[in-house]
Motif scaffolding. Structure first.
Motif, short mmCIF file in Angstrom:
data_model
loop_
_atom_site.label_atom_id
_atom_site.label_comp_id
_atom_site.label_asym_id
_atom_site.label_seq_id
_atom_site.Cartn_x
_atom_site.Cartn_y
_atom_site.Cartn_z
N THR A 87 0.82 -1.22 0.00
CA THR A 87 0.00 0.00 0.00
C THR A 87 0.85 1.27 0.00
O THR A 87 0.45 2.29 -0.57
CB THR A 87 -0.95 0.03 1.21
N SER A 88 2.05 1.23 0.62
CA SER A 88 2.90 2.42 0.60
C SER A 88 3.46 2.67 -0.80
O SER A 88 3.58 3.83 -1.23
CB SER A 88 4.05 2.29 1.61
N VAL A 89 3.79 1.59 -1.51
CA VAL A 89 4.26 1.75 -2.89
C VAL A 89 3.13 2.30 -3.77
O VAL A 89 3.35 3.21 -4.58
CB VAL A 89 4.77 0.40 -3.45
N VAL A 90 1.94 1.74 -3.60
CA VAL A 90 0.79 2.24 -4.36
C VAL A 90 0.54 3.71 -4.01
O VAL A 90 0.27 4.54 -4.90
CB VAL A 90 -0.47 1.40 -4.07
N GLY A 91 0.64 4.05 -2.73
CA GLY A 91 0.44 5.43 -2.30
C GLY A 91 1.46 6.37 -2.91
O GLY A 91 1.12 7.47 -3.36
N GLY A 92 2.74 5.94 -2.94
CA GLY A 92 3.77 6.77 -3.55
C GLY A 92 3.51 7.01 -5.03
O GLY A 92 3.66 8.12 -5.53
N TRP A 93 3.07 5.95 -5.72
CA TRP A 93 2.77 6.08 -7.16
C TRP A 93 1.58 7.01 -7.37
O TRP A 93 1.62 7.87 -8.26
CB TRP A 93 2.46 4.70 -7.73
N VAL A 94 0.54 6.85 -6.57
CA VAL A 94 -0.66 7.69 -6.71
C VAL A 94 -0.32 9.15 -6.42
O VAL A 94 -0.74 10.06 -7.16
CB VAL A 94 -1.78 7.22 -5.76
N GLY A 95 0.47 9.40 -5.36
CA GLY A 95 0.82 10.77 -5.02
C GLY A 95 1.58 11.47 -6.13
O GLY A 95 1.28 12.63 -6.48
N LEU A 96 2.56 10.78 -6.72
CA LEU A 96 3.33 11.37 -7.82
C LEU A 96 2.49 11.50 -9.08
O LEU A 96 2.64 12.46 -9.84
CB LEU A 96 4.58 10.52 -8.10
N TRP A 97 1.60 10.55 -9.31
CA TRP A 97 0.74 10.61 -10.49
C TRP A 97 -0.18 11.84 -10.42
O TRP A 97 -0.38 12.54 -11.41
CB TRP A 97 -0.08 9.34 -10.60
N VAL A 98 -0.72 12.10 -9.23
CA VAL A 98 -1.63 13.24 -9.08
C VAL A 98 -0.91 14.55 -9.36
O VAL A 98 -1.43 15.42 -10.06
CB VAL A 98 -2.24 13.26 -7.65
N THR A 99 0.32 14.70 -8.83
CA THR A 99 1.03 15.96 -9.00
C THR A 99 1.53 16.16 -10.43
O THR A 99 1.75 17.30 -10.86
CB THR A 99 2.23 16.05 -8.04
N ASN A 100 1.72 15.07 -11.17
CA ASN A 100 2.26 15.20 -12.53
C ASN A 100 1.20 15.11 -13.62
O ASN A 100 1.40 15.63 -14.72
CB ASN A 100 3.31 14.11 -12.78
N ALA A 101 0.07 14.47 -13.33
CA ALA A 101 -0.94 14.27 -14.37
C ALA A 101 -1.85 15.48 -14.53
O ALA A 101 -2.45 15.68 -15.59
CB ALA A 101 -1.78 13.03 -14.05
N TYR A 102 -1.97 16.28 -13.49
CA TYR A 102 -2.90 17.41 -13.54
C TYR A 102 -2.17 18.70 -13.22
O TYR A 102 -1.30 18.73 -12.32
CB TYR A 102 -4.05 17.21 -12.54
N PRO A 103 -2.49 19.80 -13.90
CA PRO A 103 -1.83 21.09 -13.62
C PRO A 103 -1.98 21.52 -12.17
O PRO A 103 -1.08 22.14 -11.60
CB PRO A 103 -2.56 22.06 -14.57
#
Length: 298
Positions: A87-103
Motif C-alpha cells: 500500500t505504501s508503494v501504491v500510495g507513492g505512485w498515486v501521489g506522484l501521479w496526481v502531481t504530474n498528471a494534472y496542472p
C-alpha cells in the motif's frame, strides 16, 4: 547563494525538528513535510520524498536496539509489513501521479496534506494511551491464536517480565493498509497512527507499541524507490535533512530529561495546526478556489 543557503537552512530546520521529536513523541516526518511544504520553495514531490527517507532512516537507526531489548515485536511486524509494503508503494505512485498528471495536482496534494495534518492534530488531542492493556483469552481473534502472536519484555518500573498478547488483528491489518497508503502519498512517517492502533486496537503495551511502530515504519522503504525512479529524491534536500534530524534527535534525547514534555506537546500541536491550515490555504489559492488572504501565502 541558493545552493549554499538552502542546504544550510534544511540542516538547521531539521536539527530543530530532531530536538523536538524525542521530547514530544511526534515523528520528525509529521512536522517536516507540512512545514517544509509551507516555508521552502521546493516542489511538494521533493519534500515528500525526503520525508520518507528521513522517516525510514530514523527508524532503521533505532530498530536493532529495540529488537535486542524485546520491545519491537517481529511477529506483529511479519503480519503488517507485507500489507504496508504494497500500500505504501501504491500510495507513492498515486501521489506522484496526481502531481504530474494534472496542472493543479500539487495544490490538491497540499490541501489533502493539510487535512491529514489536522487529522493528526485531533488524534493527538483526543487519543489516550494505556500503559499495560489487558487482553483476555476470549478477546483474542483467530489470527492471533493460530499465529501465536504474543511477546514479553522486562519492565524496569515494575521489576518484572511483562507478557502480552493481541486482539482485533483482522481490523488492524486493514487499518495498517490505509496507514501505509497515506504514508506513501504524503511522505509522512506513520508513527502518529501506528502507535494508537497497536496500543488501543490490538492491546499492545505502550512501550511495545512505540518500538514496534518504528519497526513497521521501515516497511515504507520500498515507497522511496517510487520517488527515486521519478527523480523526486533530491540530494540537496535529503542529505542535510538526514544529518540535521540525526544530530537533533541525539540532542533531543538529552533535552527530554530536563524539559517539561507537556509544554513541548502543546507547542507541537500548535505547529501542526498552523501548518495544516496554511497548507490548505496555499492549496486552495493555487487552485484559485479562494483569493490570497494572508500576506506572503500564495
Amino acid at each position: 547563494m541558493d545552493w549554499l543557503f538552502w542546504p544550510l537552512f534544511m540542516f538547521v530546520f531539521t536539527l530543530l525538528i530532531g530536538i523536538i521529536s524525542p521530547v514530544s513523541g511526534v515523528g520528525g516526518g509529521v512536522l517536516y513535510v507540512p512545514l517544509a511544504t509551507v516555508i521552502t520553495p521546493f516542489s511538494v514531490d521533493f519534500i515528500r520524498g525526503a520525508g520518507l527517507v528521513m522517516a525510514v532512516t530514523s527508524a532503521l537507526s533505532s530498530v536493532p536496539y529495540l529488537i535486542r531489548k524485546g520491545l519491537a515485536n517481529i511477529r506483529i511486524f511479519a503480519i503488517i509489513a507485507p500489507v504496508m509494503v504494497v500500500t505504501s508503494v501504491v500510495g507513492g505512485w498515486v501521489g506522484l501521479w496526481v502531481t504530474n498528471a494534472y496542472p493543479s495536482g500539487k495544490y490538491v496534494i497540499k490541501v489533502l496534506l493539510g487535512a491529514i495534518i489536522l487529522l493528526v492534530f485531533f488524534i493527538m488531542i483526543l487519543s489516550k494511551r494505556v500503559e499495560f492493556p489487558e487482553v483476555r483469552e476470549e478477546e483474542r481473534d483467530s489470527i492471533s491464536k493460530k499465529l501465536n502472536i504474543w511477546g514479553e519484555y522486562y519492565e524496569p518500573g515494575l521489576d518484572k517480565i511483562v507478557e502480552y498478547t493481541t486482539k482485533n488483528t483482522p481490523i488492524a491489518i486493514v487499518t495498517f493498509a490505509v496507514i501505509g497508503f497515506v504514508a506513501g502519498v504524503f511522505g509522512l512517517g506513520a508513527g502518529w497512527a501506528n502507535v494508537p492502533v497497536l496500543n488501543l486496537l490490538m492491546g499492545v503495551p505502550i512501550k511495545v507499541a512505540t518500538a514496534t511502530s518504528m519497526l513497521i515504519i521501515t516497511a515504507n522503504a520500498p515507497a522511496i524507490g517510487i520517488y527515486m525512479t521519478k527523480g523526486a529524491i533530491l540530494p540537496l534536500i535529503v542529505v542535510p535533512s538526514i544529518l540535521g534530524i540525526t544530530i537533533g534527535a541525539r540532542i533531543g534525547a538529552k533535552v527530554a530529561e530536563i524539559i517539561k514534555p507537556k509544554f513541548v506537546r502543546w507547542l507541537v500541536l500548535a505547529i501542526l495546526f498552523i501548518a495544516g491550515v496554511l497548507n490548505i490555504i496555499k492549496g486552495l489559492q493555487g487552485m484559485q478556489v479562494i483569493p490570497p488572504i494572508l500576506p506572503g501565502v500564495s
